[in-house]
Motif scaffolding. Structure first.
Motif, PDB file in Angstrom:
ATOM      1  N   ARG A 163     -18.721 -28.747  -8.799  1.00 17.61           N
ATOM      2  CA  ARG A 163     -17.473 -28.236  -9.131  1.00 17.61           C
ATOM      3  C   ARG A 163     -16.795 -27.273  -7.867  1.00 17.61           C
ATOM      4  O   ARG A 163     -15.818 -27.926  -7.163  1.00 17.61           O
ATOM      5  CB  ARG A 163     -17.312 -27.087 -10.298  1.00 17.61           C
ATOM      6  CG  ARG A 163     -15.773 -26.582 -10.581  1.00 17.61           C
ATOM      7  CD  ARG A 163     -15.991 -26.014 -11.773  1.00 17.61           C
ATOM      8  NE  ARG A 163     -14.660 -25.030 -11.814  1.00 17.61           N
ATOM      9  CZ  ARG A 163     -13.431 -25.427 -12.313  1.00 17.61           C
ATOM     10  NH1 ARG A 163     -13.086 -26.597 -12.791  1.00 17.61           N
ATOM     11  NH2 ARG A 163     -12.504 -24.554 -12.275  1.00 17.61           N
TER      12      ARG A 163
ATOM     13  N   ASP B 243      -8.639 -28.079 -13.937  1.00 18.13           N
ATOM     14  CA  ASP B 243      -8.453 -26.988 -15.030  1.00 18.13           C
ATOM     15  C   ASP B 243      -7.744 -27.496 -16.046  1.00 18.13           C
ATOM     16  O   ASP B 243      -7.949 -26.935 -17.273  1.00 18.13           O
ATOM     17  CB  ASP B 243      -7.991 -25.740 -14.538  1.00 18.13           C
ATOM     18  CG  ASP B 243      -8.813 -24.982 -13.397  1.00 18.13           C
ATOM     19  OD1 ASP B 243     -10.020 -24.693 -13.562  1.00 18.13           O
ATOM     20  OD2 ASP B 243      -8.081 -24.787 -12.444  1.00 18.13           O
TER      21      ASP B 243
ATOM     22  N   PHE C 138      -4.966 -22.657 -10.417  1.00 17.76           N
ATOM     23  CA  PHE C 138      -5.002 -23.184 -11.592  1.00 17.76           C
ATOM     24  C   PHE C 138      -4.835 -24.789 -11.359  1.00 17.76           C
ATOM     25  O   PHE C 138      -3.619 -25.014 -10.846  1.00 17.76           O
ATOM     26  CB  PHE C 138      -4.263 -22.990 -12.609  1.00 17.76           C
ATOM     27  CG  PHE C 138      -4.514 -23.403 -14.193  1.00 17.76           C
ATOM     28  CD1 PHE C 138      -5.419 -22.794 -14.942  1.00 17.76           C
ATOM     29  CD2 PHE C 138      -4.362 -24.870 -14.538  1.00 17.76           C
ATOM     30  CE1 PHE C 138      -5.674 -23.419 -16.358  1.00 17.76           C
ATOM     31  CE2 PHE C 138      -4.421 -25.453 -15.494  1.00 17.76           C
ATOM     32  CZ  PHE C 138      -5.172 -24.677 -16.408  1.00 17.76           C
TER      33      PHE C 138
ATOM     34  N   LEU D 127     -11.530 -30.911 -20.412  1.00 22.26           N
ATOM     35  CA  LEU D 127     -10.316 -30.051 -19.880  1.00 22.26           C
ATOM     36  C   LEU D 127      -9.221 -30.329 -20.831  1.00 22.26           C
ATOM     37  O   LEU D 127      -9.235 -31.059 -21.673  1.00 22.26           O
ATOM     38  CB  LEU D 127      -9.935 -31.272 -18.988  1.00 22.26           C
ATOM     39  CG  LEU D 127     -10.569 -31.112 -17.456  1.00 22.26           C
ATOM     40  CD1 LEU D 127     -10.078 -32.266 -16.518  1.00 22.26           C
ATOM     41  CD2 LEU D 127     -10.639 -29.888 -16.800  1.00 22.26           C
TER      42      LEU D 127
ATOM     43  N   ARG E  17     -13.905 -28.513  -5.219  1.00 19.64           N
ATOM     44  CA  ARG E  17     -12.615 -27.374  -5.353  1.00 19.64           C
ATOM     45  C   ARG E  17     -12.388 -27.095  -3.691  1.00 19.64           C
ATOM     46  O   ARG E  17     -11.489 -27.171  -3.523  1.00 19.64           O
ATOM     47  CB  ARG E  17     -12.698 -26.390  -6.062  1.00 19.64           C
ATOM     48  CG  ARG E  17     -12.455 -26.594  -7.457  1.00 19.64           C
ATOM     49  CD  ARG E  17     -12.783 -25.534  -8.454  1.00 19.64           C
ATOM     50  NE  ARG E  17     -11.666 -24.490  -8.248  1.00 19.64           N
ATOM     51  CZ  ARG E  17     -10.464 -24.479  -9.140  1.00 19.64           C
ATOM     52  NH1 ARG E  17     -10.204 -25.432  -9.745  1.00 19.64           N
ATOM     53  NH2 ARG E  17      -9.755 -23.460  -8.626  1.00 19.64           N
TER      54      ARG E  17
ATOM     55  N   SER F  63      -0.739 -22.421  -9.083  1.00 17.21           N
ATOM     56  CA  SER F  63      -1.059 -23.739  -9.743  1.00 17.21           C
ATOM     57  C   SER F  63      -1.010 -24.862  -8.606  1.00 17.21           C
ATOM     58  O   SER F  63      -0.038 -24.893  -7.990  1.00 17.21           O
ATOM     59  CB  SER F  63      -0.385 -23.908 -11.047  1.00 17.21           C
ATOM     60  OG  SER F  63      -0.781 -24.961 -11.508  1.00 17.21           O
TER      61      SER F  63
END
Length: 191
Positions: free
Chosen positions: A39, A128, A53, A151, A43, A83
């Motif tokens: 992960r 997310d 987010f 998710l 990311r 976000s």
């Protein structure tokens, strides 16, 4: 593959109900059994910080997939929250228009177009939340894939989406084109 399509076949196409059965889509869950340590790698590749987010929408770029609605709903979200939105798929004729809309709204740092990708399970692991803004939909494999990754899902209340998602239990549903309600549920999940 959905009760909604069966209803349409009966009411629009005048198909005899006795000749129709519903066989829903399924997915290979092993494909999405990815180790969590990857992960952070994904990311990092997507330039996401630990406090971002990250939302994903995997759908080819065509008008029925509701990308414009999503961009319009997202324009208010990014102001309040850290976000980002990742749009993944191949161009079916609307990509230039969508990129122009993102640029016009000043969202080029918050909405990223990743194009067609083969590494969807890895990308989903880095996300997310998932958003499906489609104007029409059968029984969405994409929604099943997001759910298999754990998710949360926000989706338009069309076709098989209403069969896969129980509103307020395993996701949120909004009416097609209702960008205010879509934004409301996006914010609710972020919070």
């Amino acid at each position: 593959n959905t009760e909604a399509i069966i209803d349409e076949m009966i009411n629009v196409d005048d198909v005899d109900l006795d000749k129709v059965i519903c066989i829903r889509n399924g997915i290979n869950l092993n494909k999405f059994n990815i180790k969590n340590y990857r992960r952070n790698d994904m990311r990092s590749k997507l330039a996401l910080s630990s406090c971002d987010f990250a939302w994903a929408k995997v759908a080819n770029f065509s008008s029925i997939k509701g990308h414009k609605d999503l961009i319009n709903a997202f324009k208010d979200i990014h102001i309040k929250y850290n976000s980002k939105l990742f749009l993944i798929g191949k161009d079916n004729g609307t990509l230039k228009e969508l990129k122009d809309l993102v640029n016009t709204k000043g969202l080029e740092n918050k909405i990223k177009f990743l194009g067609f990708r083969e590494d969807i399970p890895e990308i989903l692991l880095a996300m997310d939340g998932y958003i499906c803004a489609s104007h029409t939909e059968g029984f969405s494999n994409a929604i099943l894939e997001y759910m298999s990754c754990g998710l949360p899902v926000v989706a338009s209340s069309v076709g098989g989406n209403k069969e896969a998602i129980i509103h307020n239990k395993n996701g949120f549903l909004f009416e097609v084109g209702d960008t205010k309600k879509m934004a409301f549920y996006l914010e609710k999940l972020i919070n």
